[in-house]
Enzyme design. Structure first.
Site, PDB file in Angstrom:
ATOM      1  N   THR A 192       2.597   1.620   3.303  1.00 31.99           N
ATOM      2  CA  THR A 192       3.698   0.680   3.546  1.00 31.99           C
ATOM      3  C   THR A 192       4.923   1.051   2.713  1.00 31.99           C
ATOM      4  OG1 THR A 192       2.149  -1.092   4.059  1.00 31.99           O
ATOM      5  CG2 THR A 192       4.367  -1.765   3.459  1.00 31.99           C
ATOM      6  N   GLY A 247       7.431 -10.582  -1.240  1.00 33.83           N
ATOM      7  CA  GLY A 247       7.523  -9.130  -1.301  1.00 33.83           C
ATOM      8  C   GLY A 247       8.899  -8.713  -0.817  1.00 33.83           C
ATOM      9  N   GLU A 276      -4.747 -16.000   0.689  1.00 33.04           N
ATOM     10  CA  GLU A 276      -3.595 -15.809   1.576  1.00 33.04           C
ATOM     11  C   GLU A 276      -4.002 -15.703   3.043  1.00 33.04           C
ATOM     12  OE1 GLU A 276      -1.156 -12.355   0.755  1.00 33.04           O
ATOM     13  OE2 GLU A 276       0.268 -12.851   2.325  1.00 33.04           O
ATOM     14  N   SER A 284       0.861  -1.183   0.000  1.00 34.44           N
ATOM     15  CA  SER A 284       0.000   0.000   0.000  1.00 34.44           C
ATOM     16  C   SER A 284       0.899   1.236   0.000  1.00 34.44           C
ATOM     17  CB  SER A 284      -0.883   0.002   1.239  1.00 34.44           C
ATOM     18  OG  SER A 284      -0.066   0.185   2.386  1.00 34.44           O
ATOM     19  N   LYS A 297      -1.556 -19.009  -0.839  1.00 35.57           N
ATOM     20  CA  LYS A 297      -0.348 -18.277  -0.403  1.00 35.57           C
ATOM     21  C   LYS A 297      -0.257 -18.354   1.107  1.00 35.57           C
ATOM     22  CE  LYS A 297       1.925 -13.753  -0.676  1.00 35.57           C
ATOM     23  NZ  LYS A 297       2.292 -12.672  -1.602  1.00 35.57           N
TER      24      LYS A 297
END
Ligand code: 13P
Length: 341
Positions: A29, A292, A178, A26, A220
């Protein structure tokens, strides 16, 4: 719903030796990440950073099957005016989109959260599909602490994940499901295993009730690891053994693939664990990465917002993508890291 097509996309997302780049931070973040490298978080800086990753043509076309985008990014164009979605597709990777609206406190459940974003989701999915998204992501967060998680929290999150997954498939978008059990606490690896098993069993029960065909989704999950603040560490072999045991007990073989999140593991830990898991094969599903932080930490630091660092940052990204591509095949070796250094 075209289940054949959904299954094809799901299979492509977990194609051998490839995995997913989670670039769907986001704006808040990414600002935190940019603060750490001294970069002002403007729309252009966020675009430049992500364009740097997506234009890493070699790793993108060899090791990355898909990219999870954030709402801002799926609408952005590269510096030369090409839509970023097209830059990704030109590498042969699939564009995907984060569609949840983040976590909110769960009433009467201190310390627990539920992921929101079901309202209006169908309309948003139609828009994202028209913008080029082939798959979506929804992240549920389960924290471990004294007295938590409660079953109410696990259930509410699993129910939302299943509602999201069904809506995605109904709009011909492959859902990444996830349920993340956080590794933030001081809990043991055994506790992580117990909570992850409950979370996964509950998720698959809810997917069944919402009639989600498992052939058209990707799971995930977190790996089974001790909490970051735990005094007891676990070996790579123990993490792999416990992770495979829980997944085999919970994840039906109809699921085409499992793409792990990195969740705060170091770059090399995330790679070593994935590799060790694949070395325990043959497994009933394809097992790869959807990282990520563990893919971006090195290139982010190298880039640090400077155009002259782009080539070096792309090399750093290429290295991590290649290491994880090998780990997805169970063919990674620690000395490949040292050679590169
Ligand atoms: P990390 O690999 O940094 O955990 O991020 C993956 C992700 O998409 C979390 O939702």
């Amino acid at each position: 719903m075209n289940l054949n097509e959904l299954n094809k996309v799901a299979e492509a997302m977990v194609a051998p030796g490839r995995g997913i780049l989670a670039a769907d931070e986001s704006t808040a973040t990414l600002k935190k990440r940019f603060d750490a490298i001294g970069v002002d978080s403007t729309p252009i800086a966020r675009r430049d950073y992500r364009e740097m990753l997506f234009r890493s043509t070699e790793p993108m076309s060899k090791f990355i099957s898909g990219v999870i985008l954030y709402d801002e990014t799926i609408r952005q164009n590269a510096k030369d005016g090409t839509p970023l979605v097209k830059v990704i597709a030109q590498c042969g990777a699939l564009p995907g989109i984060k569609v949840d609206k983040g976590t909110y406190p769960l009433p009467f459940a201190p310390g627990e959260v539920v992921t929101e974003g079901l309202d209006g989701l169908r309309e948003r999915l139609v828009e994202y599909r028209n913008l080029g998204a082939k798959f979506a992501k929804w992240r549920a967060v389960i924290d471990i602490g004294p007295g938590i998680p409660s079953y109410g929290c696990v259930y509410a999150n699993a129910h939302a994940l299943a509602r999201y997954a069904a809506l995605c498939q109904d709009e011909d978008i492959v859902p990444i499901v996830e349920p993340e059990v956080l590794m933030d606490g001081d809990h043991t690896i055994e506790r992580c295993a117990v909570v992850t098993e409950l979370a996964l069993k509950t998720v698959f029960e809810q997917l069944f009730y919402q009639r989600v065909p498992l052939e058209g989704m990707v799971l995930k999950p977190n790996m089974i690891v001790p909490g970051k603040k735990s005094s007891k560490t676990a070996s790579v072999e123990e993490v792999a053994e416990k992770t495979v045991r829980i997944l085999k007990a919970c994840v039906p073989a109809a699921v085409p693939g499992i793409a792990f999140l990195s969740g705060g593991q170091s770059d090399q830990e995330a790679t070593a664990h994935l590799d060790a898991i694949n070395k325990m094969g043959p497994l009933p599903w394809r097992v790869t990465f959807s990282y990520g932080r563990a893919l971006q930490a090195a290139p982010q630091k190298t880039w640090s917002g400077k155009a002259e660092n782009v080539a070096a940052a792309q090399r750093a990204f290429g290295h991590r993508a290649r290491m994880n591509g090998l780990a997805a095949l169970g063919k990674w070796k620690a000395d490949l890291e040292r050679k590169a250094a």
